[in-house]
Motif scaffolding. Structure first.
Motif, mmCIF file in Angstrom:
data_model
loop_
_atom_site.group_PDB
_atom_site.id
_atom_site.type_symbol
_atom_site.label_atom_id
_atom_site.label_comp_id
_atom_site.label_asym_id
_atom_site.label_seq_id
_atom_site.Cartn_x
_atom_site.Cartn_y
_atom_site.Cartn_z
ATOM 1 N N VAL A 1 0.975 -1.436 0.098
ATOM 2 C CA VAL A 1 -0.146 0.287 -0.044
ATOM 3 C C VAL A 1 1.407 1.019 -0.250
ATOM 4 O O VAL A 1 2.310 1.402 0.487
ATOM 5 N N VAL B 1 1.765 5.171 0.833
ATOM 6 C CA VAL B 1 0.995 6.317 1.967
ATOM 7 C C VAL B 1 2.133 7.144 1.733
ATOM 8 O O VAL B 1 2.894 7.465 0.880
ATOM 9 N N TRP C 1 0.687 -4.120 4.615
ATOM 10 C CA TRP C 1 -0.188 -3.644 5.251
ATOM 11 C C TRP C 1 -0.562 -5.088 5.248
ATOM 12 O O TRP C 1 -1.091 -5.722 4.467
ATOM 13 N N VAL D 1 -6.880 -3.377 3.826
ATOM 14 C CA VAL D 1 -6.559 -2.425 3.168
ATOM 15 C C VAL D 1 -7.728 -1.717 3.247
ATOM 16 O O VAL D 1 -8.962 -1.828 2.765
ATOM 17 N N ALA E 1 -7.770 2.168 -1.692
ATOM 18 C CA ALA E 1 -5.946 2.608 -1.814
ATOM 19 C C ALA E 1 -4.827 2.640 -3.148
ATOM 20 O O ALA E 1 -5.578 1.248 -3.435
ATOM 21 N N THR F 1 -2.488 0.002 -4.834
ATOM 22 C CA THR F 1 -1.296 -1.107 -4.796
ATOM 23 C C THR F 1 -0.610 -0.928 -5.209
ATOM 24 O O THR F 1 0.279 -2.090 -5.289
ATOM 25 N N GLU G 1 -0.327 8.425 5.935
ATOM 26 C CA GLU G 1 -1.507 7.931 5.805
ATOM 27 C C GLU G 1 -1.730 7.344 4.353
ATOM 28 O O GLU G 1 -0.757 7.987 3.347
ATOM 29 N N PRO G 2 -2.558 6.487 3.592
ATOM 30 C CA PRO G 2 -2.759 5.238 2.623
ATOM 31 C C PRO G 2 -3.022 7.206 1.753
ATOM 32 O O PRO G 2 -3.835 7.532 1.934
ATOM 33 N N LEU H 1 -5.491 7.564 -1.121
ATOM 34 C CA LEU H 1 -7.311 6.760 -1.474
ATOM 35 C C LEU H 1 -7.814 7.612 -2.833
ATOM 36 O O LEU H 1 -6.784 8.934 -3.105
#
Length: 273
Positions: A47, A49, A70, A75, A79, A81, A105-106, A108
């Motif tokens: 993931v 971030v 992650w 997940v 997100a 990947t 923080e992921p 998105l």
């Protein structure tokens, strides 16, 4: 002497054997613990971030993100990947951040635009929705405490059927911008002159008609309030209780007073108005 030496030798061999037995048992336990931990290993996936705080309106660049492992089961929805999805090779421009993201923080899909798009209002509109600007002032705009992302009930005040009426015409309307500001992370109050709301085309037409034929008042809906206001209409007569007063007064009686000397004579006559 030989007997004592033999006893010491026997005892030493026994102690050495016992130590080997204990070590073997501990080693067996250690191997069992390792095997148990291997069975409990949580599967992970990559993931992306952010490596620093990135605020609304900034461009997201490759040096601003890093890949981490992650838990696959947790997940976050949307997100990224894969690096090629986050930074497509055929896209000549970067994505723009729509909401502030804190370090680690992921990233998105809902928090960034498509490559090359800015953080304007158009990027926030859901499918089938339209943006409409409504005029507000200090009173109708909840004293400047509105901000993008809030929801409001819209009340219309005007003349209908020959009397003054206030009616709820739209409940839980989503605000997507205040004047030229679309940043949902701004907390300071702003005295707005216009707000931009999101609504389907039929409600846009209704709001435009309401704005041109009367005045609009906004009522702020609470963040955790999931209720929706029902149809509300208040007229001037119902506000003042005029109709109820007329019903309770009974039939109208008209009289005429005539004075004869010191005497006053009251005579009932038909009402003419």
């Amino acid at each position: 002497m030989r007997v004592i030496f033999g006893l010491v030798l026997i005892i030493g061999v026994g102690l050495a054997g016992f130590a080997v037995y204990v070590a073997k048992d501990r080693f067996t336990q250690y191997q069992a613990a390792l095997a148990s931990q291997r069975d409990e290993i949580v599967p992970t996936t990559t993931v992306y971030v952010v490596t620093r705080q990135i605020r609304y309106g900034e461009e997201l660049r490759p040096q601003d993100v890093r890949a981490i492992e992650w838990p696959e089961e947790f997940v976050p929805f949307g997100a990224f990947t894969n690096a090629s999805d986050l930074f497509p090779e055929d896209a000549g421009e970067m994505r723009t951040v729509l909401r502030t993201m804190e370090r680690h923080e992921p990233v998105l899909v809902s928090k960034v635009t498509a490559p090359g798009e800015d953080a304007g209002v158009a990027s926030r509109l859901e499918r089938g929705m339209r943006a409409l600007a409504l005029r507000v002032d200090v009173a109708s705009g909840v004293s400047g405490f509105l901000r993008p992302g809030d929801r409001v009930d819209v009340y219309w005040t005007g003349n209908a059927r020959g009397e003054s009426v206030t009616r709820l015409i739209q409940a839980s309307l989503q605000i997507i911008a205040i004047d030229q500001i679309a940043d949902e992370d701004r907390n300071n109050p702003t005295i707005a002159r216009t707000i931009t709301v999101e609504a389907p085309p039929d409600r846009v037409a209704a709001l435009a008609q309401a704005q041109s034929t009367g005045s609009l008042t906004l009522a702020l809906v609470g963040v955790r309030d999931d209720t929706e206001s029902e149809m509300i209409e208040i007229t001037q007569d119902s506000l003042l209780g005029v109709q109820e007063a007329q019903q309770d007064a009974g039939p109208r009686i008209c009289t005429v007073r005539n004075r004869r000397g010191a005497e006053v004579i009251v005579t009932q006559v038909p009402c003419t108005n």
